[in-house]
Design an enzyme around this catalytic site. Structure first.
Site: not given
Ligand code: GLY
Length: 411
Positions: A125, A186
């Site tokens: 992230d 993601d």
């Molecule tokens: N990256 C986490 C989500 O899309 O909730």
């Protein structure tokens, strides 16, 4: 602001008369300048609420839930994945309006994330965190400090890459839980930091890692119909694919809407960076798999396979992500496909801009009705900051197209 967008959108829609949906009238009437003005007024409302002489800029908007009207903020820490989106909203708003008050707020919130670039990485992230804040900040201001921070972030992200697997380890903390090297859909978004760095003074190996990650994911993370698992689990030693499972979706065999949205956005971006036709064809495949399962108003239920549909919550954030991606993807495909994708994007934006999804007076966010982590019972049917980020990004892209530029051009 010029008010040519209604005309532009009507032209686009008139050429797509074969598609008949209940949202057509709204799309025909979509007024991008009015939508931008609405977002700008909500940004100012939030700033008035958040910013005082004693503001702690490391406390960053995350969500608005229930009867709350103002943002609940969270501390910008390595494990808070959403801290880059509010600075990103401010940079986009500044890009659209030239408002220097907003630029100053963007600088302050962006600066609160700087320390994240130079410490041992927590997870993938870091890409979301730094691209939305420092990435937009550098794109708009060319501030050299922003460039240094982004380059350091790319090097940090690269430490997650496992060459035996050919992808980044998305969640180091969850290796035991999933039984191997885990890569989540993601993570595709965060390849953009590696591509960016390889073009801006970083090592070429960053480009190679990003391409390899996209290839490995394309080969393992999808079902034959183009829908994806949320999580792919690999043997960390020999790299073989063990299983595809869910974490935030309804089930291992379901299609989590935002996961599919990340795939649409991710492969569009990978094609932009590589010009490799395999990735363009794949971006279209995953897009078509998403589009054909949408309800009439073009905003997905949080998971396409939740048996509670039509009572299940929606996910406006997925709609924003896909609308933004489509406005880019429509530039890379043939004329028919381009019209289809541009039309779909405008219908999504028109729907999000309608009273059904706008926060309006009751909240200072742009949008309601996003779903964060349904299985965990977290942020269900809420305003969430990344929905606002991708919605505004899509408006920026449409505005650029309306003015005769490319979707990713400088205004
Ligand atoms: N990256 C986490 C989500 O899309 O909730």
């Amino acid at each position: 602001m010029k008010n040519t967008a209604i005309f532009f959108c009507s032209l686009v829609l008139a050429s797509c008369a074969s598609t008949s949906t209940s949202t057509r009238a709204e799309a025909d009437d979509f007024d991008i300048d009015e939508a931008i003005e609405y977002c700008n007024s909500q940004v100012h409302r939030s700033i008035r609420n958040l910013c005082t002489d004693s503001t702690d800029y490391s406390m960053i908007p995350r969500n608005i839930q229930g009867t709350d009207t103002m943002w609940a903020c969270r501390k910008a820490t390595p494990d808070e994945w959403c801290s880059g989106f509010w600075p990103g909203v401010l940079w986009y708003d500044y890009e659209l309006t030239g408002d220097t008050l907003v630029r100053e707020q963007a600088r302050r919130y962006t600066g609160a994330l700087e320390y994240l670039a130079d410490r041992p990485i927590f997870d993938h992230d870091l890409g979301f965190l730094m691209l939305c804040s420092y990435g937009n900040g550098y794109r708009i201001t060319a501030d050299q400090r922003y460039k240094e921070v982004l380059l350091a972030s790319a090097d940090s992200l690269a430490t997650l890459f496992n060459p035996a697997v050919g992808t980044m380890l998305s969640w180091p903390r969850n290796v035991e839980m999933f039984g191997g090297h885990n890569t989540i859909m993601d993570n595709m978004i965060n390849l953009e930091v590696l591509f960016w760095a390889s073009k801006n003074g970083g090592d070429h190996s960053l480009y190679d890692m990003a391409v390899k990650h996209a290839e490995t994911t394309m080969n393992n993370h999808f079902r034959p119909d183009g829908t994806c698992f949320h999580v792919a689990v690999y043997d960390p030693a020999d790299g073989h694919f063990i299983k595809g499972v869910t974490h935030q979706g309804y089930s291992d065999s379901s299609t989590w809407a935002r996961g599919q949205a990340w795939a649409v956005y991710g492969y569009t971006m990978v094609y932009r960076e590589t010009h490799d036709k395999r990735f363009l064809d794949f971006a279209c495949k995953v897009t078509d798999a998403y589009l054909k399962r949408l309800p009439d108003d073009m905003v997905p239920y949080w998971d396409f396979d939740d048996p509670a549909i039509p009572e299940a919550p929606r996910d406006a954030s997925a709609a924003g992500v896909v609308a933004s991606a489509l406005l880019e993807l429509q530039e890379y495909v043939d004329e028919d496909k381009s019209e289809e994708y541009r039309h779909a994007a405008i219908e999504m934006l028109a729907s999000l801009n309608s009273d059904a999804y706008r926060s309006g007076e009751k909240r200072c966010s742009f949008l309601d009705h996003s779903t964060g982590h349904h299985p965990a019972g977290s942020e269900i049917d809420a305003s969430i900051i990344y929905a606002d980020y991708y919605y505004l990004e899509a408006l920026v892209r449409l505005k650029k197209l309306d003015e005769g530029h490319g979707a990713l051009a400088s205004l």
